[in-house]
Each structure stands twice: as structure tokens, then as C-alpha cells.
Design an enzyme around this catalytic site. Structure first.
Site, short mmCIF file in Angstrom:
data_model
loop_
_atom_site.label_atom_id
_atom_site.label_comp_id
_atom_site.label_asym_id
_atom_site.label_seq_id
_atom_site.Cartn_x
_atom_site.Cartn_y
_atom_site.Cartn_z
N HIS A 34 65.33 120.48 40.81
CA HIS A 34 65.90 120.46 39.46
C HIS A 34 66.11 121.91 39.00
O HIS A 34 65.84 122.85 39.76
CB HIS A 34 64.99 119.69 38.50
CG HIS A 34 63.55 120.12 38.55
ND1 HIS A 34 63.11 121.33 38.08
CD2 HIS A 34 62.44 119.50 39.05
CE1 HIS A 34 61.81 121.44 38.25
NE2 HIS A 34 61.37 120.35 38.86
N HIS A 37 63.41 124.60 39.57
CA HIS A 37 63.39 125.23 40.89
C HIS A 37 64.49 126.30 40.99
O HIS A 37 64.28 127.39 41.53
CB HIS A 37 63.64 124.19 41.99
CG HIS A 37 62.57 123.13 42.11
ND1 HIS A 37 62.81 121.82 41.80
CD2 HIS A 37 61.28 123.20 42.51
CE1 HIS A 37 61.69 121.11 42.02
NE2 HIS A 37 60.76 121.92 42.44
N ASP A 150 53.06 124.78 36.77
CA ASP A 150 51.80 124.45 37.45
C ASP A 150 50.90 125.68 37.31
O ASP A 150 50.70 126.43 38.27
CB ASP A 150 52.08 124.12 38.92
CG ASP A 150 53.05 122.96 39.04
OD1 ASP A 150 52.61 121.82 38.92
OD2 ASP A 150 54.27 123.20 39.23
N SER A 185 60.32 118.14 35.96
CA SER A 185 59.44 117.85 37.10
C SER A 185 60.13 116.82 37.99
O SER A 185 60.84 115.93 37.48
CB SER A 185 58.11 117.28 36.59
OG SER A 185 57.41 116.67 37.65
P1 AMP Z 1 57.24 121.46 43.38
O1 AMP Z 1 58.50 121.16 44.11
O2 AMP Z 1 56.96 120.53 42.24
O3 AMP Z 1 56.07 121.66 44.30
O4 AMP Z 1 57.46 122.86 42.68
C1 AMP Z 1 57.87 123.99 43.39
C2 AMP Z 1 57.81 125.18 42.48
O5 AMP Z 1 58.63 124.95 41.33
C3 AMP Z 1 56.39 125.43 41.94
O6 AMP Z 1 56.15 126.84 41.92
C4 AMP Z 1 56.46 124.86 40.55
O7 AMP Z 1 55.53 125.45 39.65
C5 AMP Z 1 57.88 125.18 40.15
N1 AMP Z 1 58.35 124.32 39.06
C6 AMP Z 1 58.23 122.97 38.98
N2 AMP Z 1 58.72 122.54 37.80
C7 AMP Z 1 59.14 123.64 37.13
C8 AMP Z 1 59.73 123.85 35.83
N3 AMP Z 1 59.98 122.85 34.99
N4 AMP Z 1 60.03 125.11 35.48
C9 AMP Z 1 59.78 126.16 36.30
N5 AMP Z 1 59.22 126.02 37.53
C10 AMP Z 1 58.91 124.78 37.93
#
Ligand code: AMP
Length: 280
Positions: A34, A37, A150, A185
Site C-alpha cells: 500500500h 510501503h 510498527d 495496513s
Molecule cells: P509489512 O509489510 O506490514 O511487514 O510492513 C513492511 C514495512 O512497512 C514495515 O517497516 C512497516 O512498519 C511499514 N509500514 C506498514 N504500514 C505502514 C504505514 N501505514 N505507514 C508507513 N509504513 C508502514
């Protein structure tokens, strides 16, 4: 953009990048991308000539098998988003490449992992710290970007790279939100329309807490009590924790002092959401 699943192939490609004197920025993800990322990718692109994004749904960080099974995936959409945003390499390893059948070692996490998410997700941060270490060893980036969304994970990665003397700069990416306030998310797609509405309560109480601090309230208990009483009005929200903590050691604090954060985790109709906000 090159899509690579083989560890050695990625290593060879990145060796060439390094020989050219180019800097490598890395963003580890679990896919179903999204704009949150994408914002991390843009931060890496500001400082690095070459950006690597990994997509790996890491089994060892899921303490709940159903959560792993239901984790959303859409490879074609992810790849087209990454290509559109100028990513150079997408690393998509198979689970048995990251964890060979005789895999034995893991990263032993410290005190930061024992609080907040820790008791509710046993083994989660050990899984995160281990996979991030493995991915860092493969990619050997100059910098890596992690989201403040996170926040506990971000602090753990900062501490991990510092304690284990990894020569990797960690950059913090601010949380991106939907226009109505919900933190973006990958799991949000699992919210039905009623749960989507209830999910707004999380960011609402965080923003209210921030407002109260701005208006001069400095006692954490006062802020937490009114936020919890607001949440308790809704059966749809099953609060796991709401806490105000020191940004560095994540210890709960009784008086608001900078820098500190309010962090929340709650179940909404079978979906577990987390969010946080800076106070003060
Ligand atoms: P994930 O795919 O959920 O493991 O997240 C990958 C990276 O994207 C991690 O460093 C998360 O903290 C970051 N991330 C997830 N959601 C958001 C958001 N809404 N805003 C900024 N970074 C995000």
C-alpha cells in the site's frame, strides 16, 4: 526492475551495484503493498541509487497459524506497484531458502521485545529480528527503512543493528493513514464494512490523546483512563493494550515528557490492528 528469488543471484547482482559505487537502500515487506510501503521506498530513493524491496511472509514471526494463512497476498499487483515506483530489485525468496531444513539459529531479543506486543505475540519479535538479520546478511544494504506504524519493531531493529554492530543506517518512515485516520495496513483488507468503521476508534483515541497533551494534560493515567473508557463503550473493540511509553526504552511513563508515544493494539471482529502516535 528485476524480480529475483535466488539468494546467490541477488548477491551477484548487488555485488556489481557496490562495485559501481552505488548505495543500496532496502525495504523489507510482507507484500500486499500500500502507499505506506511506497512512502518508505521514496525515502530510500532519496539517499540511494539502487533500491531493493523484499516480499517475504515470514512464517517464524506469526504466533497465530490462522493469521499466517489469512495474510493477504497479491504478487501481480505488488510487482506492478514496485515497477511503477522505480524499484530496482524485488527479492521474493521461498520459505525453504530463508530457513533451510536444518536451520537452527535465531536472534535472542532483549528487553524491548518483552513489553507491549511481547506478551500477546510470543516469539514474534524473535522471528522478526531473525528474518531481518538474514535479509540484511543477504542484501547488505547501506540503509534500510522501517515504518513508525510498527513502532516497537522499529525500535527493536534500531537496537539490533546498534548492539550487533551492523553497518546499516536505519531510517524511520512516518505512518501513512487513510483520509479518515486509519493507519494503512495490509491487514485492513480483512475488515468488513462494520469493522472498518469500528477500526477508526483506534486512531481517534490516539489523536484525542495527542490533543489533550497539546492542551496541557501531562498525567498519563488521566489520558489513558478517558481513552479506555471511550473504547469500552464499543463491544466491537477488544483492547489488548493502550500505553504511553518512553520512545527509547518503551517503558511506561507516568508523566508525559518528550519524546514519548501512545501505542495501541486491539482486535476488531477477528482482525488484530496496531497503531501509535507521538505525544508531546
Ligand atoms: P509489512 O509489510 O506490514 O511487514 O510492513 C513492511 C514495512 O512497512 C514495515 O517497516 C512497516 O512498519 C511499514 N509500514 C506498514 N504500514 C505502514 C504505514 N501505514 N505507514 C508507513 N509504513 C508502514
Amino acid at each position: 526492475m528485476q524480480k529475483i528469488s535466488d539468494i546467490n543471484q541477488l548477491r551477484l547482482q548487488l555485488q556489481v551495484v557496490r562495485q559501481n559505487g552505488d548505495k543500496i537502500g532496502f525495504i523489507p515487506t510482507m507484500g500486499y503493498l500500500h502507499q505506506g510501503h511506497i512512502s518508505l521506498i521514496k525515502l530510500a530513493q532519496k539517499e540511494c541509487e539502487v533500491v531493493v524491496v523484499s516480499i517475504f511472509v515470514n512464517p517464524t514471526q506469526f504466533n497465530n497459524p490462522e493469521d499466517l494463512e489469512k495474510y493477504p497476498r497479491d504478487e501481480a499487483r505488488d510487482l506492478s506497484m514496485l515497477k511503477e515506483h522505480g524499484v530496482n530489485f524485488v527479492f521474493m525468496p521461498a520459505a525453504n531458502q530463508i530457513y533451510s531444513p536444518d536451520h537452527q539459529f535465531s536472534v535472542n531479543v532483549g528487553a524491548l521485545a518483552t513489553r507491549l506486543e511481547g506478551p500477546f505475540r510470543p516469539g514474534h519479535f524473535e522471528g522478526v529480528a531473525t528474518v531481518v538479520t538474514i535479509l540484511f546478511n543477504i542484501v547488505q544494504p547501506n540503509l534500510a527503512v522501517f515504518g513508525e506504524k510498527d513502532f516497537q519493531q522499529l525500535r527493536i531493529i534500531e537496537q539490533l543493528t546498534s548492539d550487533l554492530k551492523m553497518n546499516i543506517k536505519i531510517i524511520r518512515g512516518p505512518t501513512l493513514r487513510e483520509p479518515d485516520g486509519l493507519a494503512m495496513s495490509s491487514r485492513n483488507v480483512r475488515l468488513n464494512s462494520k469493522a472498518r468503521e469500528s477500526s477508526l476508534l483506534l486512531s481517534k483515541v490516539l489523536f484525542e490523546a495527542q490533543e489533550r497533551v497539546r492542551s496541557g494534560v501531562s498525567n498519563s493515567e488521566v489520558i489513558l483512563r478517558s481513552a479506555k473508557s471511550e473504547l469500552s463503550k464499543y463491544d466491537s473493540v477488544k483492547l489488548e493494550y493502550l500505553a504511553i511509553v518512553d520512545e527509547k526504552n518503551l517503558n511506561e511513563i507516568s508523566e508525559i515528557s518528550t519524546p514519548c508515544r501512545a501505542l495501541i493494539a486491539a482486535w476488531i471482529d477477528g482482525v488484530r490492528l496496531i497503531d501509535n502516535i507521538r505525544l508531546g
